[in-house]
Design a protein around this motif. Structure first.
Motif, PDB file in Angstrom:
ATOM      1  N   ASN A 535      48.628  53.203  35.303  1.00 26.39           N
ATOM      2  CA  ASN A 535      48.328  53.656  33.940  1.00 26.39           C
ATOM      3  C   ASN A 535      49.279  52.926  33.001  1.00 26.39           C
ATOM      4  OD1 ASN A 535      48.827  56.736  32.070  1.00 26.39           O
ATOM      5  ND2 ASN A 535      47.420  55.080  31.683  1.00 26.39           N
ATOM      6  N   SER A 536      48.858  51.756  32.553  1.00 28.58           N
ATOM      7  CA  SER A 536      49.760  50.881  31.798  1.00 28.58           C
ATOM      8  C   SER A 536      49.842  51.220  30.326  1.00 28.58           C
ATOM      9  CB  SER A 536      49.325  49.417  31.959  1.00 28.58           C
ATOM     10  OG  SER A 536      47.986  49.253  31.545  1.00 28.58           O
ATOM     11  N   SER A 537      48.983  52.075  29.827  1.00 26.77           N
ATOM     12  CA  SER A 537      49.012  52.428  28.404  1.00 26.77           C
ATOM     13  C   SER A 537      48.486  53.852  28.268  1.00 26.77           C
ATOM     14  CB  SER A 537      48.167  51.442  27.591  1.00 26.77           C
ATOM     15  OG  SER A 537      48.278  51.695  26.217  1.00 26.77           O
ATOM     16  N   ALA A 538      49.415  54.802  28.216  1.00 29.33           N
ATOM     17  CA  ALA A 538      49.040  56.218  28.187  1.00 29.33           C
ATOM     18  C   ALA A 538      48.719  56.660  26.771  1.00 29.33           C
ATOM     19  CB  ALA A 538      50.166  57.058  28.759  1.00 29.33           C
ATOM     20  N   ASN A 562      44.739  51.163  28.335  1.00 29.51           N
ATOM     21  CA  ASN A 562      44.661  49.725  28.640  1.00 29.51           C
ATOM     22  C   ASN A 562      43.528  49.425  29.608  1.00 29.51           C
ATOM     23  OD1 ASN A 562      45.299  47.387  30.479  1.00 29.51           O
ATOM     24  ND2 ASN A 562      46.873  47.038  28.934  1.00 29.51           N
ATOM     25  N   ARG A 563      43.589  50.031  30.778  1.00 33.75           N
ATOM     26  CA  ARG A 563      42.444  50.025  31.696  1.00 33.75           C
ATOM     27  C   ARG A 563      41.806  51.394  31.511  1.00 33.75           C
ATOM     28  NH1 ARG A 563      43.620  49.358  37.888  1.00 33.75           N
ATOM     29  NH2 ARG A 563      44.278  51.529  37.669  1.00 33.75           N
ATOM     30  N   THR A 616      41.122  46.371  28.686  1.00 34.48           N
ATOM     31  CA  THR A 616      40.104  45.655  29.453  1.00 34.48           C
ATOM     32  C   THR A 616      38.696  46.100  29.084  1.00 34.48           C
ATOM     33  OG1 THR A 616      40.185  47.299  31.231  1.00 34.48           O
ATOM     34  CG2 THR A 616      41.698  45.442  31.404  1.00 34.48           C
ATOM     35  N   SER A 617      38.572  47.005  28.104  1.00 28.64           N
ATOM     36  CA  SER A 617      37.254  47.523  27.752  1.00 28.64           C
ATOM     37  C   SER A 617      36.386  46.453  27.118  1.00 28.64           C
ATOM     38  CB  SER A 617      37.390  48.705  26.784  1.00 28.64           C
ATOM     39  OG  SER A 617      37.988  48.293  25.576  1.00 28.64           O
ATOM     40  N   GLU A 786      42.736  42.136  37.799  1.00 28.22           N
ATOM     41  CA  GLU A 786      42.053  43.287  37.211  1.00 28.22           C
ATOM     42  C   GLU A 786      42.795  44.575  37.543  1.00 28.22           C
ATOM     43  OE1 GLU A 786      39.420  43.529  35.306  1.00 28.22           O
ATOM     44  OE2 GLU A 786      38.604  41.491  35.316  1.00 28.22           O
ATOM     45  N   LEU A 787      43.172  44.713  38.814  1.00 25.42           N
ATOM     46  CA  LEU A 787      43.813  45.934  39.276  1.00 25.42           C
ATOM     47  C   LEU A 787      45.122  46.187  38.541  1.00 25.42           C
ATOM     48  CD1 LEU A 787      43.996  48.284  41.363  1.00 25.42           C
ATOM     49  CD2 LEU A 787      45.223  46.695  42.852  1.00 25.42           C
TER      50      LEU A 787
END
Length: 878
Positions: A535-538, A562-563, A616-617, A786-787
């Motif tokens: 979770n890179s961007s909460a 982020n993802r 990544t959306s 991606e991951l």
């Protein structure tokens, strides 16, 4: 996914702009026609913005910065900025509105545009300035006028965003839309209530600006500081009860004699030799409908048979006003209608959410807000949190459009720092509001940057609930009032935390403007850490209290930006302090989510958001319903780290052969280090870099087959632990997931009390099974990119717009120009790429030295084989 024609046009437009340039600095530079109308609507009387007027030239006040500005559209290309903190007109100008450099304005047409952090690139008057004021109150009490700022300074005395003046001296109250299409300002000065309208005319090509006032008795004379005029402009007033004084400093003052009787007058400023005032109706009747049309969309319901599915609801991006729709938050009325706010300052009301949603009706309700990211509803009244403060929207004539924007609370300071976002607002059970403010600072240190505040139920006071956050986003329990806050990994934030606020604690973030690692107070530990790659961007949290969501009912949902991802947060309150585990719920969102809410109509979760930061959306914005189908769910009910292992509880009976197979589980643990560097490597318990894999020693199935206990030798508190499982529901397909948690406290395991047979847990250490080797292939490298969220920051097509890192296209074998302390050129060979992955701070590509979203170290986070796979992939991006 559902995409309307205009959204497809927007996607094409964005792609064309990205191909055209990777360095555009404003929307005005786009060479491709946007499908959207103007950001500043010509027929609406105001919008909100910072106004930077310290650079307009010699002879003007040198400190004229307005962090909280209402930009008044006066027609005839004439504009004014009213400072709601100091109750002053900070500038009159003729020309265009403001330079389009703000985050919302700049990205409105040019998707991916981001303004730098700090205060070096702020909106300026885009034309000829005819009047300006310095940083002093526009209205004053007393015998004389002071041209100094009376407000207490910020921690940095250079910071000019100090909040409003003392309410006893004056206070901004409201914006009232009126029948002729204009707007009336309402504020107090001492004991007097002031209504003001600002208008303009152009006569013979010369601009004339007018301020029209109606003032109730004040009990004393008042001073109005008019300001400094541009030559050859002059000013005039039409009431003898107003005495005209021009100081030796060139600043015009008016002494307003309104001690015992109401007073009305007009003040005109312009180029004419003998300027004349004109009549302005000081009426307060609301206007007729401004947006009578509605927009109808529909949803595409998921046909999946899973327990939780996503229904996509088309947003009203094809609308008569050509407004770009970038929803940031959603809240529900008691009748099931929803209010949604856009980052560009619009509020929409949606009807028809629930059921099959074949006809969702959208109605514009309000506009003019300053980069709002939060909206709340209390007792069916809409509140919007923006940079100006917390607004209450009033539809006084029940037409379906707000005609009064009432300033509910702006007692706290707001700076012009581009990252001091109005990040969110939630209602508490006692009627108070909780808001959060962005903490990244690039120029000065403000009063409340990076804080979470509680605004009293009457709006007349506030308190700090917590501080020391980088970019906090909040949630609040609808019944208990517990406030949760996420933060985003970065400098001083080693991974992604979720906090429970208590006692105005400090949470660890330090601005880069402050001395390194000199923490001002003890640091509060989070409820749990979440690894950055997970979770890179909460962003926000939502409690599904009293929802109709099966085993998710009453749980907390944490949102990843982020993802795009939704996480289930399972609370563990068995010990002396709360703990939690985080599990992925869904990654199938086509937009970057920010906030969500439960509908009182169908009890389901609705999530919305928009893309502006790295994500990544694929879509700019969206709205989805998370719907419970009634099917069995393999999500866990409870995850509890205990003294002898981990209890994992489900609501469904498990296949015994899978559940009791040690190979069905994987565990590892590690620590982080909080430093001035961006993020943190993973550290083994012995202090070396990496993670400690753990071989479970035993596993037991409960008597009802719905719980397992995994025996783990040497359980101990650690900053991060991961438990993975691959199981099966009896007679059904297999399922797999991972849980991430921070085991602060290990409660005793009592087998019988937990539903197991009487047993002694086997804690005999076992050797780790040989790990399956990571395939060093291009395909594996692409999968890892991606991951790990790499593609959110680095493009693969040569563009950098909207990215915080250099493009990967053509990187291998290229000459890289390095900025910062290691200036020079280096060859991007395999050694350079390895170093950049393991130690990103070693060398910064020029232009990315001061990125506000630096790259974390991946040393100890991914294996050497995985790094080699990434390098193979990078080599293919020619």
């Amino acid at each position: 996914m559902i995409k309307s024609s205009i959204k497809q046009a927007s996607a094409l437009f964005t792609a064309l702009v990205l191909m055209w340039t990777a360095t555009s600095s404003s929307a005005a530079e786009a060479k491709v026609k946007s499908p959207w109308g103007d950001f500043v609507e010509k027929d609406f009387p105001f919008f909100s913005s910072v106004l930077e007027a310290r650079k307009i030239g010699e002879g003007w006040p040198a400190d004229n910065l307005t962090p909280r500005g209402i930009i008044l559209n006066l027609g005839n290309d004439c504009w004014a900025c009213f400072d709601t903190d100091l109750l002053r007109i900070s500038a009159f100008w003729q020309g265009a509105d403001v330079t389009s450099v703000a985050m919302s304005y700049g990205s409105y047409h040019l998707a991916g545009y981001k303004v730098p952090e700090g205060q070096k690139k702020l909106p300026e008057p885009n034309g000829t300035v005819w009047l300006a004021n310095g940083l002093y109150p526009g209205w004053q009490l007393g015998k004389d006028v002071s041209l100094s700022d009376p407000r207490p300074p910020a921690p940095d005395v250079k910071e000019l965003g100090r909040g409003p003046i003392d309410p006893q001296q004056g206070q901004f109250k409201a914006l009232r839309l009126v029948k002729d299409g204009g707007v009336m300002l309402e504020y107090t000065v001492g004991k007097a209530l002031v209504h003001e309208r600002v208008s303009a005319r152009v006569v013979g090509g010369k601009a004339m600006f007018q301020r029209s006032f109606r003032i109730s008795p004040a009990g004393q004379d008042l001073w109005l500081v008019v300001g400094r005029l541009k030559s050859p402009a002059i000013a005039a007033v039409d009431n003898g009860a107003v005495e005209w004084i021009t100081g030796t400093d060139g600043i015009i003052r008016l002494q307003v004699k309104t001690a015992s009787a109401p007073l009305s007058f007009h003040l005109v400023i312009g180029e004419a030799e003998n300027p004349k005032t004109w009549k302005v109706q000081m009426e307060q009747a609301p206007p007729s409908l401004r947006w009578p049309q509605t927009v109808t969309t529909k949803a595409r319901l998921s046909s999946s048979k899973e327990a939780y599915v996503l229904d996509e609801i088309a947003i009203p991006d094809e609308n008569p006003w050509k407004r770009n729709i970038r929803f940031a938050d959603i809240a529900f009325f008691t009748d099931g209608r929803a209010a949604l706010v856009t980052f560009d300052g619009d509020v929409w009301i949606a009807s028809g959410l629930g059921g099959d949603m074949k006809a969702v009706t959208w109605k514009r309700f309000a506009t003019g807000f300053h980069e709002p990211l939060g909206l709340a509803i209390r007792k069916d009244e809409v509140f919007v949190n923006d940079r100006n403060g917390l607004w209450r929207l009033v539809d006084s004539d029940l037409t379906g459009e707000a005609d009064i924007h009432e300033m509910f609370c702006n007692l706290y300071a707001q700076t012009a720092e581009t990252r001091e976002f109005a990040a969110g607002v939630k209602t508490a059970p006692d009627g108070s509001f909780v808001i959060s403010k962005g903490g990244q600072q690039g120029t000065t240190i403000g009063k409340y940057n990076g804080s979470v505040l509680r605004i009293a139920a009457d709006g007349k006071s506030f308190e700090v609930l917590g501080w020391g956050f980088r970019e906090p986003f909040i949630g609040i329990h609808p019944k208990t009032g517990m406030v949760t806050v996420s933060d985003q990994q970065g400098n001083y934030v080693p991974a992604t935390p979720i906090h429970i606020l208590k006692g105005n604690e400090y949470h660890g973030y330090l601005s880069g403007l402050l001395p390194k690692e000199k923490y001002p107070a003890p640091i509060a530990e989070p409820l749990t850490w979440i690894p950055h790659p997970v979770n890179s961007s909460a962003v926000g949290q939502v409690w599904l209290t009293d929802a109709k969501m099966g085993l998710l009912t009453d749980a907390m949902i944490h949102i990843g930006y982020n993802r795009p991802e939704l996480f289930l947060v399972r609370m563990n309150e068995r010990g002396s302090r709360p703990q939690a585990a985080v599990i992925s719920l869904t990654r199938d969102l086509g937009f970057a989510p920010i906030n969500g809410a439960v509908s009182p109509k169908d009890g389901q979760l609705y999530v919305t958001g928009m893309q502006i930061w790295g994500s990544t959306s694929t879509n700019i914005s969206g709205l989805m319903r998370v719907r419970y189908t009634g099917a069995p769910s393999p999500l866990p009910r409870e995850i509890v780290p205990m003294d002898k292992g981990i209890l994992l509880r489900f609501d469904v009976p498990l296949d015994a052969s899978q559940a009791t197979n040690l190979a069905s589980y994987s565990l590892e643990r590690w620590n982080y280090k909080r430093t001035a560097s961006y993020g943190s490597p993973h550290f083994k318990l012995d202090g070396s870099k990496g993670t400690d894999p753990i071989a479970p020693s035993s596993v037991y199935l409960a008597m009802d087959a719905k719980s397992v206990f995994i025996g783990v030798p040497d359980m101990k508190p650690v900053m991060q632990m991961r438990l993975g499982w691959g199981l099966a529901i009896q007679g059904r397909a297999t399922f797999a997931n991972n849980a991430y948690f921070t085991p602060y406290e290990l409660t005793p395991f009592n087998p019988v009390a937990e539903g197991f047979e009487a047993l002694t847990v086997d804690l005999t250490p076992r050797a780790m099974a040989a790990a399956e080797a990571t395939p060093v292939t291009v395909e594996e490298g692409a999968r890892l990119s991606e991951l790990m969220g790499c593609v959110a920051c680095h493009s693969t097509d040569g563009t950098t717009l909207g990215k915080v890192g250099p493009t990967w296209k053509g990187v291998f074998g290229s000459q890289r120009e390095i900025g910062g302390k290691n200036k020079g050129k280096v060859l991007a060979d395999e050694a350079y790429l390895r170093e950049s992955i393991k130690d990103p701070a070693a060398k910064f590509v020029k232009g990315f030295e001061k990125s506000d979203a630096g790259m974390p170290s991946y040393e100890g986070v991914i294996t050497d084989a995985q790094i080699e796979a990434l390098i193979l992939y990078l080599k293919t991006l020619k």
